[in-house]
Design a protein around this motif. Structure first.
Motif, mmCIF file in Angstrom:
data_model
loop_
_atom_site.group_PDB
_atom_site.id
_atom_site.type_symbol
_atom_site.label_atom_id
_atom_site.label_comp_id
_atom_site.label_asym_id
_atom_site.label_seq_id
_atom_site.Cartn_x
_atom_site.Cartn_y
_atom_site.Cartn_z
ATOM 1 N N TYR A 1 15.589 -90.229 76.343
ATOM 2 C CA TYR A 1 16.764 -90.924 75.814
ATOM 3 C C TYR A 1 17.114 -92.186 76.588
ATOM 4 C CZ TYR A 1 19.945 -89.770 79.624
ATOM 5 O OH TYR A 1 20.552 -89.722 80.856
ATOM 6 N N ALA B 1 24.790 -90.041 81.895
ATOM 7 C CA ALA B 1 23.414 -90.191 82.360
ATOM 8 C C ALA B 1 23.278 -89.883 83.849
ATOM 9 C CB ALA B 1 22.927 -91.607 82.073
ATOM 10 N N GLY C 1 22.700 -86.083 80.603
ATOM 11 C CA GLY C 1 21.316 -86.548 80.643
ATOM 12 C C GLY C 1 20.726 -86.443 82.033
#
Length: 280
Positions: free
Chosen positions: A7, A188, A211
């Protein structure tokens, strides 16, 4: 298993590698962890993706700000990214890199990137701007992302660059998630060193995801592994590398040592990102 989705990667083509790493601000950061980025032509990169079992990558048109000298630190424009993602839409998509100081000009660019070039969301690196992610300067971008139905990826936690870290605490996503309950937010980089804080926010809010980018699996905190391997977290985590910080083959090999349940590994490597970014 379906092919792996990453991603969050950075641009791979020679011009971007030269500008951002060999000559730009990111070079020192990667050198400090023993990484020398290799540039790829598109066909070479896709061949490497095939070798590593990758189905799709999301490329950030990265924009970071030098906090001390007050200028762009690393910058690949969204148009540069679109030049490649337009050619290979089945294998790669863009994330619009936010400069909050562009205001509505940036919001209009973001809309163009999504509607005309298939970008799948936005990416924010808040460390150098001196603005918390819940600052008003970002809210027009969040509102537009919600309108367009695409996620917001925010690099949280530690940065190797000489930029303040207090603007990247995962807890700062809390107010955004409350204000925009239908906006998909991706925290993230595992939120390290505030991993438990990131897990708490992802657990609390149905629209917040976590993430794994920027940290090789062998360094993931036990709390992170437990979360993604549990019923509480297996729908909320997705795989990323922040390439070229580390390579896909390296990360995927290390995953095998974590003892993940097969169904949770499938969700981590493919299903969750496919659902969140509309890559089904």
């Amino acid at each position: 298993m379906s092919g792996v989705i990453d991603y969050l990667i950075n641009p791979f083509w020679p011009e971007a590698i030269k500008k951002n790493y060999l000559e730009g601000g990111e070079g020192e950061r990667l050198a400090s962890v023993g990484r020398v980025p290799k540039a790829y032509e598109p066909d070479e990169f896709i061949a490497q993706m095939d070798k590593d079992g990758l189905q799709h990558v999301l490329i950030a048109s990265i924009f970071t700000w030098n906090y001390i000298d007050q200028h762009a630190h690393v910058h690949t424009t969204w148009e540069e990214v679109a030049a490649y993602t337009d050619r290979y839409p089945e294998r790669m998509s863009g994330l619009y890199g936010v400069n909050p100081f562009r205001g509505m000009r940036g919001v209009r660019e973001f809309e163009t990137a999504v509607k005309e070039h298939g970008f799948r969301g936005i990416h924010i690196h808040p460390h150098g701007f001196g603005l918390r992610p819940d600052d008003a300067f970002y809210f027009p971008f969040y509102a537009k992302a919600l309108e367009l139905g695409v996620p917001v990826v925010i690099s949280m936690g530690h940065t190797l660059d000489f930029m303040p870290q207090e603007n990247a605490r995962p807890i700062l996503l809390d107010r955004i998630a409350i204000y925009f309950p239908d906006l998909k937010l991706v925290c993230a980089h595992t939120g390290w060193p505030w991993v438990e804080e990131a897990i708490a926010i992802a657990s609390k809010h149905p629209n917040v995801y976590l993430g794994t980018s920027a940290y090789a699996p062998k360094y993931w905190k036990p709390e992170m592994v437990q979360f993604l391997n549990s019923r509480r977290g297996n729908e909320k985590t997705m795989f990323g590398t922040d390439w070229p910080l580390f390579n896909h083959s390296e990360a995927l090999a290390q995953l095998e040592d974590l003892g993940l349940k097969p169904e949770n590994k499938q969700k981590l490597l493919h299903d969750n990102a496919a659902r969140v970014f509309g890559l089904d």
